[in-house]
Design a protein around this motif. Structure first.
Motif, PDB file in Angstrom:
ATOM      1  N   CYS A  35       6.275   7.388  42.734  1.00 50.77           N
ATOM      2  CA  CYS A  35       5.888   6.004  42.396  1.00 50.77           C
ATOM      3  C   CYS A  35       5.870   5.177  43.678  1.00 50.77           C
ATOM      4  CB  CYS A  35       6.883   5.412  41.401  1.00 50.77           C
ATOM      5  SG  CYS A  35       6.333   3.831  40.735  1.00 50.77           S
ATOM      6  N   CYS A  39      11.911   0.310  40.889  1.00 51.96           N
ATOM      7  CA  CYS A  39      12.444  -0.769  40.053  1.00 51.96           C
ATOM      8  C   CYS A  39      13.901  -0.520  39.657  1.00 51.96           C
ATOM      9  CB  CYS A  39      11.622  -0.900  38.783  1.00 51.96           C
ATOM     10  SG  CYS A  39       9.879  -1.095  39.107  1.00 51.96           S
ATOM     11  N   CYS A  42      14.441   1.360  36.258  1.00 49.34           N
ATOM     12  CA  CYS A  42      13.690   2.607  36.051  1.00 49.34           C
ATOM     13  C   CYS A  42      14.560   3.704  35.435  1.00 49.34           C
ATOM     14  CB  CYS A  42      13.134   3.079  37.393  1.00 49.34           C
ATOM     15  SG  CYS A  42      12.064   4.513  37.213  1.00 49.34           S
ATOM     16  N   ALA A  80       4.330   6.603  38.891  1.00 49.20           N
ATOM     17  CA  ALA A  80       3.012   5.991  38.781  1.00 49.20           C
ATOM     18  C   ALA A  80       2.048   7.159  38.580  1.00 49.20           C
ATOM     19  CB  ALA A  80       2.674   5.205  40.042  1.00 49.20           C
ATOM     20  N   ARG A 106      -0.020   4.491  31.542  1.00 46.64           N
ATOM     21  CA  ARG A 106       1.105   3.553  31.707  1.00 46.64           C
ATOM     22  C   ARG A 106       1.170   3.184  33.189  1.00 46.64           C
ATOM     23  NH1 ARG A 106       4.239   2.983  26.961  1.00 46.64           N
ATOM     24  NH2 ARG A 106       3.207   4.306  25.444  1.00 46.64           N
ATOM     25  N   CYS A 107       0.758   1.975  33.454  1.00 45.54           N
ATOM     26  CA  CYS A 107       0.412   1.569  34.820  1.00 45.54           C
ATOM     27  C   CYS A 107       1.362   0.465  35.297  1.00 45.54           C
ATOM     28  CB  CYS A 107      -1.037   1.035  34.770  1.00 45.54           C
ATOM     29  SG  CYS A 107      -1.644   0.426  36.317  1.00 45.54           S
ATOM     30  N   ASN A 108       1.784   0.571  36.563  1.00 45.62           N
ATOM     31  CA  ASN A 108       2.654  -0.502  37.079  1.00 45.62           C
ATOM     32  C   ASN A 108       1.846  -1.629  37.724  1.00 45.62           C
ATOM     33  OD1 ASN A 108       2.087   0.058  39.832  1.00 45.62           O
ATOM     34  ND2 ASN A 108       3.804   1.481  39.989  1.00 45.62           N
ATOM     35  N   SER A 134       3.439  -2.569  32.941  1.00 41.81           N
ATOM     36  CA  SER A 134       4.742  -3.232  33.023  1.00 41.81           C
ATOM     37  C   SER A 134       4.590  -4.608  33.644  1.00 41.81           C
ATOM     38  CB  SER A 134       5.698  -2.446  33.915  1.00 41.81           C
ATOM     39  OG  SER A 134       5.298  -1.130  34.049  1.00 41.81           O
ATOM     40  N   ARG A 147      11.536  -5.657  40.252  1.00 47.43           N
ATOM     41  CA  ARG A 147      10.618  -4.622  40.712  1.00 47.43           C
ATOM     42  C   ARG A 147      10.424  -4.611  42.228  1.00 47.43           C
ATOM     43  NH1 ARG A 147       8.435  -2.793  35.988  1.00 47.43           N
ATOM     44  NH2 ARG A 147       6.775  -1.628  36.940  1.00 47.43           N
ATOM     45  N   SER A 155       0.906  -7.788  40.908  1.00 47.40           N
ATOM     46  CA  SER A 155       0.622  -7.565  39.485  1.00 47.40           C
ATOM     47  C   SER A 155      -0.399  -8.576  38.983  1.00 47.40           C
ATOM     48  CB  SER A 155       1.907  -7.685  38.655  1.00 47.40           C
ATOM     49  OG  SER A 155       2.864  -6.763  39.116  1.00 47.40           O
TER      50      SER A 155
END
Ligand code: SF4
Ligand code: SF4
Length: 326
Positions: A35, A39, A42, A80, A106-108, A134, A147, A155
């Motif tokens: 990743c 975070c 996590c 990731a 499932r994307c950061n 997230s 994060r 983001s």
């Protein structure tokens, strides 16, 4: 040997509820622990230095197995997931199957703007990949605290990019956000939080999205270590146990999801995966060794961490019970 506490079966029995598998609807594949972020919450202990990633050979074996089933949804997670070299190959292979399958990433968010991943958002849109992203808060202070510095700004920029491609607007491009608390407390009401997120993100950044899933943090992985370091593990565990809600059982993801690790091994959910709770009590069972017809009705392996999925309105990966399932 580590002996894990498991007060969960007793709690189920006390409420006269049982937890068993139904027909599988989702194949959730954790392609590895690599990743770009690290975070605090996590549960995977993911990070930039992790070496565990899925090989092309494993991807091919998973897709071959999937082709023999009618499981309609493939849910890619990590780490990731976009960082493994064969991420786009994996999606291409799944997309070529008939009957057609729906894919979730499932994307950061921040990965969409990292160098070396140019065109990733466009690729996801072209393939109608649903994005579950997230976003622990709409305030920069909270996002960056959980994060890492600069993650909120990244983001926001990624969400704007996704909106510009039609995500969150076009019905074929769903964009959902995931909230999880920044500390040892349960998430607030999902309905109210979703309304707050929608209002604030629209007002300040012009961003739109479909649904918000409010998830509790499970006391495992990096969040478990954080609780232990701060002497909060017992209190948090008690908070989860006291908030047990039997109504959440039917919506738990372990009932209709098969969770696959980066080597192709099989678990009941991504949380069990991080605890090495493989099917068959630890002896390796790989997806390609499992006959699809033997899954329905299987027992589900549980532990104290399961109280994180059944607290309050429920978590798992489908959000609170008030919301429709994924
Ligand atoms: S929580 Fe997600 S984005 Fe953060 S380190 Fe873990 S896998 Fe990466
Ligand atoms: S952690 Fe949650 S999803 Fe996993 S087995 Fe326990 S209740 Fe089910």
């Amino acid at each position: 040997m580590l002996v894990r506490m498991n007060r969960f079966p007793e709690k189920l029995a006390h409420h006269s509820v049982s937890l068993r598998r139904v027909r599988p609807e989702i194949l959730q594949v954790n392609v590895g622990k690599l990743c770009n972020l690290t975070c605090v919450h996590c549960h995977v202990n993911a990070g930039p230095k992790r070496k565990e990633i899925m090989s092309r050979e494993t991807i091919d074996r998973i897709v071959d197995w999937l082709a023999k089933t009618d499981i309609p949804i493939v849910d890619l997670t990590g780490g990731a997931p976009e960082m493994i070299p064969d991420f786009r190959y994996f999606i291409g292979q799944v997309k070529s199957l008939l009957p057609r399958r729906h894919i979730i990433d499932r994307c950061n968010l921040t990965i969409l703007l990292e160098s070396g991943h140019q065109g990733l958002a466009e690729f996801l849109a072209r393939n109608s990949v649903e994005i579950i992203a997230s976003m622990p808060c709409y305030s920069p202070e909270n996002v960056n605290a959980q994060r890492g510095e600069g993650v909120c700004e990244g983001s926001i920029a990624a969400l704007k990019l996704l909106n510009s491609l039609g995500y969150g607007i076009d019905p074929d491009l769903p964009l959902h956000l995931v909230y999880n608390p920044v500390g040892a407390f349960l998430p607030p009401s999902q309905t109210k939080l979703e309304a707050d997120y929608k209002r604030e993100l629209k007002l300040h950044f012009g961003i739109v999205f479909n649904k918000l899933y409010a998830l509790a943090n499970l006391p495992i992985g990096r969040f478990g270590s954080y609780l232990r370091r701060n002497n909060q593990l017992d209190d948090y565990m008690q908070l989860l146990i006291d908030a047990f809600n039997p109504v959440t059982i039917d919506g738990l993801m372990c009932r209709n999801t098969i969770s696959i690790g980066w080597r192709g091994e099989v678990y009941d959910c991504d949380f069990n995966q991080q605890l090495n709770m493989q099917w068959n009590n630890g002896a390796p069972v790989f997806l390609w060794d499992v006959h699809p017809d033997t899954i329905e009705g299987r027992d589900i392996m549980t532990g104290d961490h399961c109280f994180g999925c059944t607290a309050g309105a429920g978590s798992s990966c489908g959000g609170a019970i008030a919301q429709s399932r994924l």
